[in-house]
Design a protein around this motif. Structure first.
Motif, PDB file in Angstrom:
ATOM      1  N   GLU A  29       0.836  -1.208   0.000  1.00  0.00           N
ATOM      2  CA  GLU A  29       0.000   0.000   0.000  1.00  0.00           C
ATOM      3  C   GLU A  29       0.868   1.254   0.000  1.00  0.00           C
ATOM      4  O   GLU A  29       0.636   2.199  -0.759  1.00  0.00           O
ATOM      5  CB  GLU A  29      -0.918   0.009   1.222  1.00  0.00           C
ATOM      6  CG  GLU A  29      -1.832   1.221   1.250  1.00  0.00           C
ATOM      7  CD  GLU A  29      -2.431   1.494   2.616  1.00  0.00           C
ATOM      8  OE1 GLU A  29      -3.426   2.235   2.675  1.00  0.00           O
ATOM      9  OE2 GLU A  29      -1.890   0.998   3.621  1.00  0.00           O
ATOM     10  N   TYR A  60      -8.412  -3.481 -16.617  1.00  0.00           N
ATOM     11  CA  TYR A  60      -8.590  -3.186 -15.192  1.00  0.00           C
ATOM     12  C   TYR A  60      -8.497  -1.687 -14.937  1.00  0.00           C
ATOM     13  O   TYR A  60      -9.251  -1.126 -14.164  1.00  0.00           O
ATOM     14  CB  TYR A  60      -7.521  -3.946 -14.393  1.00  0.00           C
ATOM     15  CG  TYR A  60      -7.725  -3.935 -12.897  1.00  0.00           C
ATOM     16  CD1 TYR A  60      -8.887  -4.421 -12.325  1.00  0.00           C
ATOM     17  CD2 TYR A  60      -6.731  -3.452 -12.051  1.00  0.00           C
ATOM     18  CE1 TYR A  60      -9.070  -4.429 -10.953  1.00  0.00           C
ATOM     19  CE2 TYR A  60      -6.900  -3.461 -10.684  1.00  0.00           C
ATOM     20  CZ  TYR A  60      -8.066  -3.950 -10.143  1.00  0.00           C
ATOM     21  OH  TYR A  60      -8.230  -3.957  -8.789  1.00  0.00           O
ATOM     22  N   ALA A  62      -6.722   0.032 -13.245  1.00  0.00           N
ATOM     23  CA  ALA A  62      -6.635   0.377 -11.826  1.00  0.00           C
ATOM     24  C   ALA A  62      -5.611   1.461 -11.554  1.00  0.00           C
ATOM     25  O   ALA A  62      -5.773   2.273 -10.647  1.00  0.00           O
ATOM     26  CB  ALA A  62      -6.287  -0.868 -11.021  1.00  0.00           C
ATOM     27  N   LEU A  68      -8.232   2.367  -6.577  1.00  0.00           N
ATOM     28  CA  LEU A  68      -7.203   1.372  -6.257  1.00  0.00           C
ATOM     29  C   LEU A  68      -6.569   1.646  -4.895  1.00  0.00           C
ATOM     30  O   LEU A  68      -6.185   0.714  -4.186  1.00  0.00           O
ATOM     31  CB  LEU A  68      -6.128   1.345  -7.342  1.00  0.00           C
ATOM     32  CG  LEU A  68      -5.056   0.264  -7.165  1.00  0.00           C
ATOM     33  CD1 LEU A  68      -5.687  -1.124  -7.134  1.00  0.00           C
ATOM     34  CD2 LEU A  68      -4.019   0.338  -8.257  1.00  0.00           C
ATOM     35  N   ASN A  70      -8.092   2.619  -2.327  1.00  0.00           N
ATOM     36  CA  ASN A  70      -8.985   1.985  -1.358  1.00  0.00           C
ATOM     37  C   ASN A  70      -8.844   0.467  -1.392  1.00  0.00           C
ATOM     38  O   ASN A  70      -8.982  -0.201  -0.368  1.00  0.00           O
ATOM     39  CB  ASN A  70     -10.434   2.381  -1.637  1.00  0.00           C
ATOM     40  CG  ASN A  70     -10.703   3.837  -1.317  1.00  0.00           C
ATOM     41  OD1 ASN A  70     -10.061   4.414  -0.450  1.00  0.00           O
ATOM     42  ND2 ASN A  70     -11.644   4.434  -2.030  1.00  0.00           N
ATOM     43  N   ARG A  71      -8.555  -0.074  -2.571  1.00  0.00           N
ATOM     44  CA  ARG A  71      -8.379  -1.524  -2.661  1.00  0.00           C
ATOM     45  C   ARG A  71      -7.124  -1.968  -1.918  1.00  0.00           C
ATOM     46  O   ARG A  71      -7.103  -3.032  -1.295  1.00  0.00           O
ATOM     47  CB  ARG A  71      -8.322  -1.952  -4.127  1.00  0.00           C
ATOM     48  CG  ARG A  71      -9.676  -1.826  -4.812  1.00  0.00           C
ATOM     49  CD  ARG A  71      -9.630  -2.215  -6.261  1.00  0.00           C
ATOM     50  NE  ARG A  71     -10.935  -2.013  -6.875  1.00  0.00           N
ATOM     51  CZ  ARG A  71     -11.128  -1.847  -8.169  1.00  0.00           C
ATOM     52  NH1 ARG A  71     -10.095  -1.865  -8.999  1.00  0.00           N
ATOM     53  NH2 ARG A  71     -12.338  -1.670  -8.653  1.00  0.00           N
ATOM     54  N   ASN A  74      -8.102  -1.981   1.605  1.00  0.00           N
ATOM     55  CA  ASN A  74      -8.899  -3.173   1.892  1.00  0.00           C
ATOM     56  C   ASN A  74      -8.017  -4.413   2.013  1.00  0.00           C
ATOM     57  O   ASN A  74      -8.316  -5.328   2.790  1.00  0.00           O
ATOM     58  CB  ASN A  74      -9.959  -3.387   0.810  1.00  0.00           C
ATOM     59  CG  ASN A  74     -11.088  -2.377   0.900  1.00  0.00           C
ATOM     60  OD1 ASN A  74     -11.271  -1.723   1.925  1.00  0.00           O
ATOM     61  ND2 ASN A  74     -11.849  -2.241  -0.176  1.00  0.00           N
ATOM     62  N   CYS A 125     -13.838  -5.765   4.777  1.00  0.00           N
ATOM     63  CA  CYS A 125     -13.526  -4.480   4.146  1.00  0.00           C
ATOM     64  C   CYS A 125     -14.234  -3.302   4.801  1.00  0.00           C
ATOM     65  O   CYS A 125     -13.948  -2.147   4.486  1.00  0.00           O
ATOM     66  CB  CYS A 125     -13.865  -4.529   2.655  1.00  0.00           C
ATOM     67  SG  CYS A 125     -12.837  -5.695   1.742  1.00  0.00           S
TER      68      CYS A 125
END
Length: 200
Positions: A29, A60, A62, A68, A70-71, A74, A125
């Motif tokens: 991240e 994608y 992304a 992304l 936020n992904r 998560n 999440c």
């Protein structure tokens, strides 16, 4: 040389591996946030399985999508869920059944970890405190010496200990916030303290 997967063989190793995964997700991240990770990784065709020639397609998008970020967050949340499950399982195997009325140092860490596990298991999440009434009768509190941590280097001018207090009557049905752990480094401290209990 073929690298075989490593499977933990005891509870302490399970905790270690779960925390390794959590640290990896945080590094990923952070790496994406500071653009250490090339966006092409998320925007190009990518092979899934060499034996079947399966690939992810390139739609994608992304890398250009702020979602992304936020992904990645998560991903960190799901790793916390994995770690809390490993911790809860290991503590149960070491000490037996939990006692919600046990507010000792060991009892508190066990009940706190269990409530964290419940929050992340039900909605990884978007974790929400789901605190059973028997855990709401009295706040759980404990103090952990930062020297317990082998992973986190805390600021030299900070306090040598960290105090945790959880009033699950107030927290129940509210969203989990990293501030509840004193941020992610606080979660690691909770986890590593639990690890010492399992290992001793």
């Amino acid at each position: 040389m073929k690298i075989l997967p490593t499977y933990p063989t005891n509870e302490a190793q399970e905790i270690d591996e779960a925390l390794n995964i959590l640290e990896l997700t945080i590094r990923l991240e952070t790496g994406f946030r500071y653009e250490f990770i090339n966006h092409k990784c998320f925007e190009s065709n990518m092979e899934i399985n060499k034996n079947t020639n399966s690939i992810f397609n390139d739609n994608y998008h992304a890398g250009k999508n702020p979602v992304l970020k936020n992904r990645f967050r998560n991903l960190v949340l799901t790793a916390i869920g994995t770690a809390s499950s490993a911790l809860d399982k290991a503590l149960d195997k070491k000490f037996g059944n939990k006692n919600p009325e046990d507010h000792s140092q060991v009892g508190s860490i066990r009940n706190i970890i269990y409530m964290i596990r419940c929050a992340f298991t039900h909605d990884p999440c978007n974790p929400t405190w789901i605190c059973y009434e028997k855990y709401q009768k009295k706040p759980y509190a404990l103090t952990i010496d930062k020297s317990v941590s082998k992973r986190i280097i805390f600021a030299e001018n900070s306090s040598q200990t960290l105090n945790f207090e959880y009033d699950f009557e107030k927290l129940t049905d509210t969203s989990v916030n990293f501030k509840h752990f004193h941020a992610l480094d606080g979660f690691f401290l909770l986890a590593e303290y639990a690890h010492t209990l399992v290992s001793n």
